[in-house]
Design a protein around this motif. Structure first.
Motif, PDB file in Angstrom:
ATOM      1  N   UNK A  22      40.937  36.346  38.889  1.00  0.00           N
ATOM      2  CA  UNK A  22      40.216  37.190  39.855  1.00  0.00           C
ATOM      3  C   UNK A  22      38.725  36.873  39.861  1.00  0.00           C
ATOM      4  N   UNK A  23      38.185  36.509  38.692  1.00  0.00           N
ATOM      5  CA  UNK A  23      36.759  36.177  38.600  1.00  0.00           C
ATOM      6  C   UNK A  23      36.440  34.831  39.249  1.00  0.00           C
ATOM      7  N   UNK A  24      37.453  34.022  39.508  1.00  0.00           N
ATOM      8  CA  UNK A  24      37.236  32.659  40.001  1.00  0.00           C
ATOM      9  C   UNK A  24      37.559  32.450  41.475  1.00  0.00           C
ATOM     10  N   UNK A  25      38.284  33.373  42.090  1.00  0.00           N
ATOM     11  CA  UNK A  25      38.717  33.168  43.474  1.00  0.00           C
ATOM     12  C   UNK A  25      38.105  34.219  44.392  1.00  0.00           C
ATOM     13  N   UNK A  26      38.059  33.934  45.689  1.00  0.00           N
ATOM     14  CA  UNK A  26      37.538  34.934  46.639  1.00  0.00           C
ATOM     15  C   UNK A  26      38.386  36.213  46.621  1.00  0.00           C
ATOM     16  N   UNK A  27      37.774  37.303  47.025  1.00  0.00           N
ATOM     17  CA  UNK A  27      38.443  38.606  46.941  1.00  0.00           C
ATOM     18  C   UNK A  27      39.646  38.734  47.867  1.00  0.00           C
ATOM     19  N   UNK A  28      39.774  37.857  48.872  1.00  0.00           N
ATOM     20  CA  UNK A  28      40.950  37.952  49.744  1.00  0.00           C
ATOM     21  C   UNK A  28      42.216  37.389  49.085  1.00  0.00           C
TER      22      UNK A  28
END
Length: 151
Positions: A22-28
């Motif tokens: 989650x810290x590495x990818x966009x929020x979508x």
């Protein structure tokens, strides 16, 4: 992209993988975690996993353990398993080949098929939890790189 990380009880490895990813990818992106057993259902991750993640400015304290279910095969694009036994359990729940194709060993993303299991740090101390964090972090970096090269 929808990804679920799976380990045995969903309180050590897969919550770390969820938080790191989650810290590495966009929020979508939809990132989740689950376990193959329901023994810890509804419980927060282990205190040692929470502390290890917090040491890296990642908060997994609000996550709750849940078992993987049939709907996960329809919802998620990729199902990453932390070890071979977990993967065998997940594959046994798949209804067809299309669902089975979504399942892989998490560390195979690093290209190391012989040592593709994330060790369970349960019996270890904080040093083992940190080592598992670093291993999962490398795996998440590789997955993100693969996602970026596919787009």
């Amino acid at each position: 992209m929808k990804i679920v990380m799976v380990c045995l009880g969903n309180i050590y490895r897969s919550p770390l993988a969820e938080g790191i990813m989650k810290a590495k990818v966009p929020s979508h992106f939809m990132i989740d975690s689950a376990g193959t057993i329901s023994m810890h259902e509804g419980k927060h991750p282990d205190k040692r996993s929470i502390k290890t993640a917090a040491n890296h400015q990642i908060d997994i304290s609000k996550q709750r353990s849940r078992p993987i279910n049939n709907a996960d095969f329809d919802i998620f694009d990729k199902i990453y398993c932390m070890d071979i036994d977990v993967m065998a359990d997940v594959i046994s729940k798949a209804k067809n080949e299309e669902q089975r194709q979504k399942v892989s060993l998490f560390l195979e993303s690093l290209g190391d098929h012989e040592n593709a299991e994330v060790p369970d740090p349960y019996w270890g101390d904080m040093k083992e939890f940190e080592e598992v964090f670093q291993l999962i972090n490398r795996g998440c970096d590789a997955i993100v790189q693969q996602l970026n090269s596919n787009n």
